[in-house]
Design an enzyme around this catalytic site. Sequence first.
Site, PDB file in Angstrom:
ATOM      1  CG  ASP A 174      51.538  67.819 -72.378  1.00  0.00           C
ATOM      2  OD1 ASP A 174      52.525  66.650 -72.008  1.00  0.00           O
ATOM      3  OD2 ASP A 174      50.028  67.744 -72.772  1.00  0.00           O
ATOM      4  CG  LEU A 175      49.413  73.614 -74.633  1.00  0.00           C
ATOM      5  CD1 LEU A 175      49.625  72.520 -76.090  1.00  0.00           C
ATOM      6  CD2 LEU A 175      48.390  74.646 -75.214  1.00  0.00           C
ATOM      7  CB  ALA A 176      53.501  75.275 -70.668  1.00  0.00           C
ATOM      8  CE  LYS A 177      55.922  67.815 -70.123  1.00  0.00           C
ATOM      9  NZ  LYS A 177      55.223  67.098 -68.675  1.00  0.00           N
ATOM     10  NE  ARG A 197      46.603  73.839 -58.290  1.00  0.00           N
ATOM     11  CZ  ARG A 197      46.701  72.984 -58.761  1.00  0.00           C
ATOM     12  NH1 ARG A 197      45.216  72.242 -58.026  1.00  0.00           N
ATOM     13  NH2 ARG A 197      46.549  71.565 -59.908  1.00  0.00           N
ATOM     14  CE  LYS A 206      47.842  71.094 -87.901  1.00  0.00           C
ATOM     15  NZ  LYS A 206      49.256  69.836 -86.824  1.00  0.00           N
ATOM     16  CG  HIS A 230      41.578  71.104 -84.293  1.00  0.00           C
ATOM     17  ND1 HIS A 230      41.472  72.570 -84.436  1.00  0.00           N
ATOM     18  CD2 HIS A 230      41.871  70.268 -83.791  1.00  0.00           C
ATOM     19  CE1 HIS A 230      42.482  72.132 -82.977  1.00  0.00           C
ATOM     20  NE2 HIS A 230      42.621  70.951 -83.239  1.00  0.00           N
ATOM     21  CG  ASP A 282      42.034  75.706 -84.102  1.00  0.00           C
ATOM     22  OD1 ASP A 282      42.403  75.057 -85.515  1.00  0.00           O
ATOM     23  OD2 ASP A 282      40.373  75.241 -84.768  1.00  0.00           O
ATOM     24  CG  HIS A 283      47.183  72.378 -82.896  1.00  0.00           C
ATOM     25  ND1 HIS A 283      46.277  72.259 -82.368  1.00  0.00           N
ATOM     26  CD2 HIS A 283      47.899  71.644 -83.280  1.00  0.00           C
ATOM     27  CE1 HIS A 283      45.811  70.685 -82.694  1.00  0.00           C
ATOM     28  NE2 HIS A 283      47.403  70.291 -83.695  1.00  0.00           N
TER      29      HIS A 283
HETATM   30  N1  LIG Z   1      48.328  69.267 -74.078  1.00  0.00           N
HETATM   31  C1  LIG Z   1      47.764  69.550 -74.658  1.00  0.00           C
HETATM   32  O1  LIG Z   1      48.469  68.736 -76.418  1.00  0.00           O
HETATM   33  C2  LIG Z   1      46.739  70.638 -75.790  1.00  0.00           C
HETATM   34  C3  LIG Z   1      46.162  71.260 -74.056  1.00  0.00           C
HETATM   35  N2  LIG Z   1      45.290  71.938 -75.177  1.00  0.00           N
HETATM   36  C4  LIG Z   1      44.916  73.021 -74.128  1.00  0.00           C
HETATM   37  O2  LIG Z   1      45.343  73.819 -73.267  1.00  0.00           O
HETATM   38  C5  LIG Z   1      45.009  73.524 -71.067  1.00  0.00           C
HETATM   39  C6  LIG Z   1      46.357  73.272 -70.839  1.00  0.00           C
HETATM   40  O3  LIG Z   1      46.560  72.009 -71.347  1.00  0.00           O
HETATM   41  P1  LIG Z   1      47.595  70.338 -69.941  1.00  0.00           P
HETATM   42  O4  LIG Z   1      48.940  72.191 -70.749  1.00  0.00           O
HETATM   43  O5  LIG Z   1      47.790  70.203 -71.434  1.00  0.00           O
HETATM   44  O6  LIG Z   1      46.553  70.620 -68.602  1.00  0.00           O
HETATM   45  P2  LIG Z   1      47.691  70.107 -67.891  1.00  0.00           P
HETATM   46  O7  LIG Z   1      47.374  69.039 -66.679  1.00  0.00           O
HETATM   47  O8  LIG Z   1      49.119  69.451 -67.946  1.00  0.00           O
HETATM   48  O9  LIG Z   1      47.703  71.329 -67.113  1.00  0.00           O
HETATM   49  C7  LIG Z   1      47.288  72.478 -66.009  1.00  0.00           C
HETATM   50  C8  LIG Z   1      48.045  73.281 -66.021  1.00  0.00           C
HETATM   51  O10 LIG Z   1      47.574  74.127 -64.922  1.00  0.00           O
HETATM   52  C9  LIG Z   1      47.091  74.333 -64.008  1.00  0.00           C
HETATM   53  N3  LIG Z   1      46.530  74.795 -62.905  1.00  0.00           N
HETATM   54  C10 LIG Z   1      45.343  73.828 -62.544  1.00  0.00           C
HETATM   55  N4  LIG Z   1      44.744  74.341 -61.776  1.00  0.00           N
HETATM   56  C11 LIG Z   1      44.755  75.079 -61.159  1.00  0.00           C
HETATM   57  C12 LIG Z   1      44.519  75.971 -59.922  1.00  0.00           C
HETATM   58  N5  LIG Z   1      43.459  76.131 -59.312  1.00  0.00           N
HETATM   59  N6  LIG Z   1      45.405  78.045 -59.892  1.00  0.00           N
HETATM   60  C13 LIG Z   1      46.699  77.284 -60.957  1.00  0.00           C
HETATM   61  N7  LIG Z   1      47.107  76.652 -62.241  1.00  0.00           N
HETATM   62  C14 LIG Z   1      45.989  75.531 -61.931  1.00  0.00           C
HETATM   63  C15 LIG Z   1      48.089  73.206 -63.347  1.00  0.00           C
HETATM   64  O11 LIG Z   1      49.745  73.752 -62.450  1.00  0.00           O
HETATM   65  P3  LIG Z   1      49.706  72.961 -61.012  1.00  0.00           P
HETATM   66  O12 LIG Z   1      50.023  71.838 -61.534  1.00  0.00           O
HETATM   67  O13 LIG Z   1      50.821  73.218 -60.553  1.00  0.00           O
HETATM   68  O14 LIG Z   1      48.923  74.097 -59.964  1.00  0.00           O
HETATM   69  C16 LIG Z   1      49.215  73.068 -65.092  1.00  0.00           C
HETATM   70  O15 LIG Z   1      50.181  74.291 -64.537  1.00  0.00           O
HETATM   71  C17 LIG Z   1      43.840  72.923 -71.694  1.00  0.00           C
HETATM   72  O16 LIG Z   1      42.496  73.804 -72.367  1.00  0.00           O
HETATM   73  C18 LIG Z   1      43.900  72.116 -73.126  1.00  0.00           C
HETATM   74  O17 LIG Z   1      42.190  71.405 -72.852  1.00  0.00           O
HETATM   75  C19 LIG Z   1      44.868  72.040 -76.045  1.00  0.00           C
HETATM   76  C20 LIG Z   1      45.703  71.200 -77.110  1.00  0.00           C
HETATM   77  C21 LIG Z   1      46.191  70.022 -76.758  1.00  0.00           C
HETATM   78  O1  LIG Z   2      43.492  69.306 -80.819  1.00  0.00           O
HETATM   79  C1  LIG Z   2      43.659  67.970 -80.548  1.00  0.00           C
HETATM   80  O2  LIG Z   2      45.192  67.650 -82.344  1.00  0.00           O
HETATM   81  C2  LIG Z   2      45.483  66.339 -82.085  1.00  0.00           C
HETATM   82  C3  LIG Z   2      45.565  66.651 -83.104  1.00  0.00           C
HETATM   83  O3  LIG Z   2      46.491  67.235 -84.061  1.00  0.00           O
HETATM   84  P1  LIG Z   2      47.773  67.193 -84.655  1.00  0.00           P
HETATM   85  O4  LIG Z   2      48.453  68.529 -84.411  1.00  0.00           O
HETATM   86  O5  LIG Z   2      48.642  66.173 -84.053  1.00  0.00           O
HETATM   87  O6  LIG Z   2      46.835  66.438 -85.623  1.00  0.00           O
HETATM   88  C4  LIG Z   2      44.620  65.748 -81.239  1.00  0.00           C
HETATM   89  O7  LIG Z   2      45.569  64.604 -80.910  1.00  0.00           O
HETATM   90  C5  LIG Z   2      43.880  65.965 -80.152  1.00  0.00           C
HETATM   91  O8  LIG Z   2      42.988  64.451 -79.890  1.00  0.00           O
HETATM   92  C6  LIG Z   2      43.210  67.317 -80.381  1.00  0.00           C
HETATM   93  O9  LIG Z   2      42.702  67.785 -79.296  1.00  0.00           O
END
Ligand SMILES: NC(=O)C1=CN([C@@H]2O[C@H](COP(=O)(O)OP(=O)(O)OC[C@H]3O[C@@H](n4cnc5c(N)ncnc54)[C@H](OP(=O)(O)O)[C@@H]3O)[C@@H](O)[C@H]2O)C=CC1
Ligand SMILES: O=C1O[C@H](COP(=O)(O)O)[C@@H](O)[C@H](O)[C@H]1O
Length: 504
Positions: free
Chosen positions: A14-17, A44, A184, A242, A179-180
Amino acid sequence: MDPITFVLFGSTGDLAKRKIFPALYNLFLEQKLPQSFSVIGLGRKTFTDAEFQHYVEQSLRTFSRRKPEAQERLEEFLDCIRYYALDVTNKEGYVGLLKLIQEREEQLNIPENRMFYLSVAPEFFDVIASRIKESGLGDTKGWKRLIIEKPFGHDLQSARELNHKLSQSFEEDEIFRIDHYLGKPMVQNLETLVAANPLLKALWSNQYIANIQITASETVGVEERAGYYETAGAIRDMFQNHMLQLLMMTAMHLPARITEKNVRQQKIHLLKSLRRLSKKDAANHVVRGQYGAGDIQGQAVAAYREEPGVDAFSMTDTFVAARLWIDDFFWNEVPIYIRTGKRMKEKSTRITVEFKDRFKEPYGNANQAVPNLLTIQINPDEKITLQLNSKNLLHNGQMEPVMMDFSMDASQMPEAYELLIFDALRGDATFFAHWEEVELAWEWVQPVLEAFAENQLPLHLYPSGSYGPAAAHRLLEEQGFRWWPDEEAVDVREMTLHVTASAP
Ligand SMILES: NC(=O)C1=CN([C@@H]2O[C@H](COP(=O)(O)OP(=O)(O)OC[C@H]3O[C@@H](n4cnc5c(N)ncnc54)[C@H](OP(=O)(O)O)[C@@H]3O)[C@@H](O)[C@H]2O)C=CC1
Ligand SMILES: O=C1O[C@H](COP(=O)(O)O)[C@@H](O)[C@H](O)[C@H]1O
């Protein structure tokens, strides 16, 4: 900028996307990426390079602030991207990854500068770091760096363990802890706002400031993240990282020269000066809350305990407010109030500085002056407002507040991830959390975590769509203050329920 290979663990997530690919693309368009670079996406799932490039293209079309217009530039960007399927726990897989990276480095004729970005669940942070070392990926003739997402640990001990493990593979100056909030634009502007304006700089201490209020309120609930949030709560999710970063950026004593090293030192100094809370004291200085059912902008929403994946008797905090004190020469006796919560009335991240009211006397009882307030709005708008008193001659010369506003044009602003990734690529860690900051932040929070775990504090239930529990006002009222803006005081008091038992 040095040519690089950007190795993205969790590239299918999710974050990458939503954030990382759009940030890289925007940097590319602004010519802030090196001439030669490759991005290696990992996960994976299986993708060919072409399929993965298509996947990235879709993410840019959906999430990038600049939509891909010129096809030529888009293709140029996508052409730098490769995909490699890897289960991060599988040791052998790293051999193939190293081979691919070396091939790309040779093809592009670039030095071995490798940026490893861990956008994966925290349980993988240490295993990936050690595999990078064992596999030889980290033995570069150029530089290597690690960008690591939050959460950094679950409590003080686990954070220390994680840091110890990472330090076996990376030096502190190679680790960039994201720390995003530090990315900001308005947060990055804070130090300039004070340092470059003698007017504010002169007032920036306990001589003129009565209190500081830091708010991060959200309208969203827990969404699909109950699994994580149930073990984190607002205290770990927002406060430890944060909110304390916002405090550091606001109150650090400005160094004579603004450099990465000096800024980090001052932030660390500030955290060391924070008055510690004992577990017993937590109830007097901290308020925890959880959202009940309510209404957000006309839409009925469920209580936290009714959200999918949440325990029906959950005691997880979705709101935290706290009163903190900095025991140093500049901030002695200035309370700092911090609050953050989900499902509140509005989305607003802001810092309000209330100035002392030293000039009341000339107007005696007829005085209707309000305090001078400096509000730094960080999100959703980026705005600075100064509230002053002025005489209105159309209303019998009554004194009334007037606002001076400065707004940044948010539509033109780079996203936090753009600014942070750009800094990491340049090796500038000013806006990343140093280990000592993270450790000191956990040290402050640890007794509160324990007090929460032992239910030594009541859990206040607040209706969704409100400003949070009334108890959060008590923290300020004890010093004769109130949260700004003012209307909140009225709104909250009538709506707050109070629960101490674990049953709903
Ligand atoms: N989403 C957000 O808005 C935020 C996320 N974060 C942090 O960013 C990090 C990623 O979050 P998010 O993108 O949401 O997580 P997702 O669950 O969406 O993505 C997890 C990623 O990890 C990969 N993955 C999981 N298990 C394995 C494995 N065994 N080997 C290789 N790859 C693996 C998955 O790929 P595949 O399924 O292809 O294996 C996928 O690309 C976390 O630490 C989260 O706390 C921080 C702030 C905000
Ligand atoms: O890191 C996080 O931040 C968001 C809030 O971020 P913002 O940039 O929209 O203020 C929060 O919703 C989420 O729970 C937390 O993991």
